[in-house]
Scaffold this motif. Structure first.
Motif, mmCIF file in Angstrom:
data_model
loop_
_atom_site.group_PDB
_atom_site.id
_atom_site.type_symbol
_atom_site.label_atom_id
_atom_site.label_comp_id
_atom_site.label_asym_id
_atom_site.label_seq_id
_atom_site.Cartn_x
_atom_site.Cartn_y
_atom_site.Cartn_z
ATOM 1 N N LYS A 1 -55.198 30.299 48.087
ATOM 2 C CA LYS A 1 -54.253 31.370 48.403
ATOM 3 C C LYS A 1 -53.507 31.056 49.700
ATOM 4 N N PHE A 2 -52.317 31.611 49.819
ATOM 5 C CA PHE A 2 -51.488 31.412 51.005
ATOM 6 C C PHE A 2 -51.479 32.700 51.817
ATOM 7 N N VAL A 3 -51.587 32.569 53.121
ATOM 8 C CA VAL A 3 -51.553 33.709 54.031
ATOM 9 C C VAL A 3 -50.158 33.817 54.597
ATOM 10 N N ASP A 4 -49.561 35.013 54.483
ATOM 11 C CA ASP A 4 -48.224 35.195 55.042
ATOM 12 C C ASP A 4 -48.307 35.182 56.564
ATOM 13 N N ILE A 5 -47.517 34.330 57.186
ATOM 14 C CA ILE A 5 -47.545 34.144 58.627
ATOM 15 C C ILE A 5 -46.526 35.056 59.284
ATOM 16 N N LYS A 6 -46.948 35.810 60.227
ATOM 17 C CA LYS A 6 -46.042 36.741 60.923
ATOM 18 C C LYS A 6 -45.392 36.050 62.104
ATOM 19 N N GLN B 1 -28.532 27.265 57.678
ATOM 20 C CA GLN B 1 -28.810 26.412 56.524
ATOM 21 C C GLN B 1 -29.995 26.936 55.726
ATOM 22 N N ARG B 2 -31.026 27.379 56.445
ATOM 23 C CA ARG B 2 -32.206 27.903 55.754
ATOM 24 C C ARG B 2 -31.850 29.147 54.950
ATOM 25 N N SER B 3 -31.077 30.042 55.561
ATOM 26 C CA SER B 3 -30.670 31.263 54.867
ATOM 27 C C SER B 3 -29.800 30.951 53.656
ATOM 28 N N GLY C 1 -39.005 33.510 42.955
ATOM 29 C CA GLY C 1 -37.716 33.284 43.601
ATOM 30 C C GLY C 1 -36.963 34.583 43.840
ATOM 31 N N MET C 2 -37.007 35.488 42.866
ATOM 32 C CA MET C 2 -36.381 36.807 43.052
ATOM 33 C C MET C 2 -37.069 37.591 44.164
ATOM 34 N N ALA C 3 -38.383 37.436 44.243
ATOM 35 C CA ALA C 3 -39.155 38.182 45.240
ATOM 36 C C ALA C 3 -38.861 37.738 46.664
ATOM 37 N N THR C 4 -38.266 36.558 46.844
ATOM 38 C CA THR C 4 -37.944 36.116 48.207
ATOM 39 C C THR C 4 -36.956 37.066 48.875
ATOM 40 N N ARG C 5 -36.164 37.783 48.076
ATOM 41 C CA ARG C 5 -35.236 38.769 48.640
ATOM 42 C C ARG C 5 -35.672 40.206 48.373
ATOM 43 N N LEU C 6 -36.331 40.431 47.251
ATOM 44 C CA LEU C 6 -36.685 41.797 46.879
ATOM 45 C C LEU C 6 -38.006 42.250 47.479
ATOM 46 N N LEU C 7 -38.860 41.293 47.849
ATOM 47 C CA LEU C 7 -40.183 41.630 48.375
ATOM 48 C C LEU C 7 -40.363 41.197 49.824
ATOM 49 N N ALA C 8 -40.011 39.957 50.123
ATOM 50 C CA ALA C 8 -40.246 39.409 51.461
ATOM 51 C C ALA C 8 -39.361 40.102 52.500
ATOM 52 N N ASN C 9 -39.907 40.259 53.690
ATOM 53 C CA ASN C 9 -39.187 40.935 54.775
ATOM 54 C C ASN C 9 -38.534 39.981 55.759
ATOM 55 N N ASN C 10 -38.934 38.720 55.758
ATOM 56 C CA ASN C 10 -38.390 37.762 56.714
ATOM 57 C C ASN C 10 -38.492 36.354 56.136
ATOM 58 N N ASP C 11 -37.906 35.397 56.866
ATOM 59 C CA ASP C 11 -37.891 34.017 56.370
ATOM 60 C C ASP C 11 -39.286 33.416 56.269
ATOM 61 N N SER C 12 -40.186 33.851 57.128
ATOM 62 C CA SER C 12 -41.551 33.340 57.082
ATOM 63 C C SER C 12 -42.217 33.720 55.756
ATOM 64 N N GLU C 13 -42.048 34.978 55.340
ATOM 65 C CA GLU C 13 -42.626 35.413 54.072
ATOM 66 C C GLU C 13 -41.926 34.742 52.887
ATOM 67 N N ARG C 14 -40.621 34.531 53.022
ATOM 68 C CA ARG C 14 -39.897 33.846 51.946
ATOM 69 C C ARG C 14 -40.417 32.431 51.762
ATOM 70 N N GLN C 15 -40.652 31.741 52.843
ATOM 71 C CA GLN C 15 -41.157 30.375 52.743
ATOM 72 C C GLN C 15 -42.600 30.354 52.240
ATOM 73 N N LEU D 1 -42.239 30.570 48.521
ATOM 74 C CA LEU D 1 -41.796 29.292 47.971
ATOM 75 C C LEU D 1 -42.918 28.260 47.995
ATOM 76 N N ARG D 2 -43.733 28.275 49.037
ATOM 77 C CA ARG D 2 -44.854 27.333 49.100
ATOM 78 C C ARG D 2 -45.874 27.610 48.003
ATOM 79 N N SER D 3 -45.982 28.865 47.585
ATOM 80 C CA SER D 3 -46.960 29.202 46.539
ATOM 81 C C SER D 3 -46.568 28.629 45.180
ATOM 82 N N ILE D 4 -45.257 28.445 44.946
ATOM 83 C CA ILE D 4 -44.821 27.884 43.656
ATOM 84 C C ILE D 4 -44.384 26.427 43.785
ATOM 85 N N ALA D 5 -44.326 25.899 44.999
ATOM 86 C CA ALA D 5 -43.825 24.539 45.222
ATOM 87 C C ALA D 5 -44.561 23.469 44.406
#
Length: 333
Positions: free
Chosen positions: A328-333, A112-114, A30-44, A47-51
């Motif tokens: 594994k999940f592939v980050d979608i660009k 809303q997503r943000s 959850g912390m990595a969604t802001r500290l690591l991910a560069n966009n909403d696609s990577e954030r999701q 989240l899908r990896s821990i869902a």
């Protein structure tokens, strides 16, 4: 003290350790969604990896609280009444973080997503920090009377030891989460998780040193349990070093295991230090002991029988759920 009393003291420690091991990587993700991910696609993607796991992982904390209530009712009453506000804030953080998963998935627009992604991040930072504060605050003793009534004022809860303890738990959770992301993702997100974890380890060492020094001077852990306390601290440092080396050389599974072990050892250090007490008073006269805080022998016997039946089932189910969700999940660009 009886064997069953000691057994349930250990069981509660194991439940808290299990919570930090399993929910720790959820918090870190959850912390990595802001500290690591560069966009909403990577954030999701994160989240899908821990869902599939986050809600089941929180059951460890619920079970720890339930086990404490049933096996050590006086401990439960003292802790939950004395630290009511801190526990309330922790619960709020967990609630908002929990609903954020669903609301993010069903968001109707970018705002809303943000909003709910930020909610997940804040909850993921706050919950381990506040829980770490609670656990480390009671290490140094709290104002309490002979009946176990606790008066945990602001500076009892918020002090150098509790703040550093909260930071240590949150920071170790972040690294644990980065290791999990490195196991569950591919491509650039996977590579950046490894690189970030490798760099963040350099800040873990001073935090652990400061925490150990504060524990030496502000608790009685090293006077009452010198050998075991030193042993656990040494193991904690070794686990951190092994995690750092493992992620540096690309052994992601070993790194994940080592960071999880670090969180487990934090709980081991706390429970080892307070033994044979469950609550430490600031004057040493009104300590709440395992022997006096526990439920009746019959209650402990019944609970032990239930534990013997249900524990293997829960462990088998947990292992199976992680096995079928191992892709594994592939980050979608």
């Amino acid at each position: 003290m009886t064997i069953l009393q000691i057994l349930w003291f250990v069981v509660i420690a194991v439940l808290f350790a299990g919570f930090l091991f399993f929910e720790g990587f959820d918090f870190g993700a959850g912390m990595a969604t802001r500290l690591l991910a560069n966009n909403d696609s990577e954030r999701q993607t994160i989240l899908r990896s821990i869902a599939p796991h986050w809600d089941g992982n929180e059951v460890w904390l619920i079970t720890a609280g339930g086990a404490m209530f049933a096996s050590f009712p006086l401990w439960y009453a003292s802790l939950f009444s004395g630290y009511y506000i801190l526990l309330f804030l922790t619960l709020i953080a967990l609630i908002f973080r929990g609903v954020s998963f669903e609301f993010t998935a069903h968001a109707q627009n970018a705002f809303q997503r943000s909003l709910w992604l930020w909610t997940n991040f804040i909850g993921s930072v706050s919950a381990p920090f506040l829980l770490g504060m609670l656990l480390t605050s009671m290490m140094q003793g709290v104002p309490m009377d002979a009946q176990g009534n606790v008066w945990a004022g602001f500076f009892v809860v918020v002090n150098w030891l509790s703040v550093v303890g909260g930071l240590a738990v949150a920071y170790l959770s972040l690294i644990h989460g980065l290791h999990f992301i490195s196991l569950k993702t591919k491509n650039s997100l996977h590579n950046r998780a490894i690189n970030m974890a490798d760099k963040l380890y350099w800040l873990v060492y001073p935090v652990l040193v400061i925490f150990a020094l504060l524990a030496i001077f502000q608790t009685d852990f090293f006077t009452k349990h010198l050998i075991t306390s030193l042993f656990i601290v040494i193991l904690l440092v070794l686990a951190t070093l092994l995690g750092h080396l493992a992620i540096h050389y690309g052994h992601n599974a070993y790194a994940f295991s080592a960071s999880g072990l670090s969180l487990i050892l934090v709980i081991a250090f706390i429970f080892n230090g307070i033994f044979p007490r469950v609550m430490v008073s600031n004057n040493g006269k009104h300590d709440l002991l395992i022997s006096t805080a526990s439920a009746s022998s019959l209650t402990l016997e019944i609970m032990t029988g239930v534990l013997a039946v249900l524990l293997p089932i829960v462990l088998i189910y947990s292992a199976w759920s992680y096995w079928i969700q191992r892709k594994k999940f592939v980050d979608i660009k």
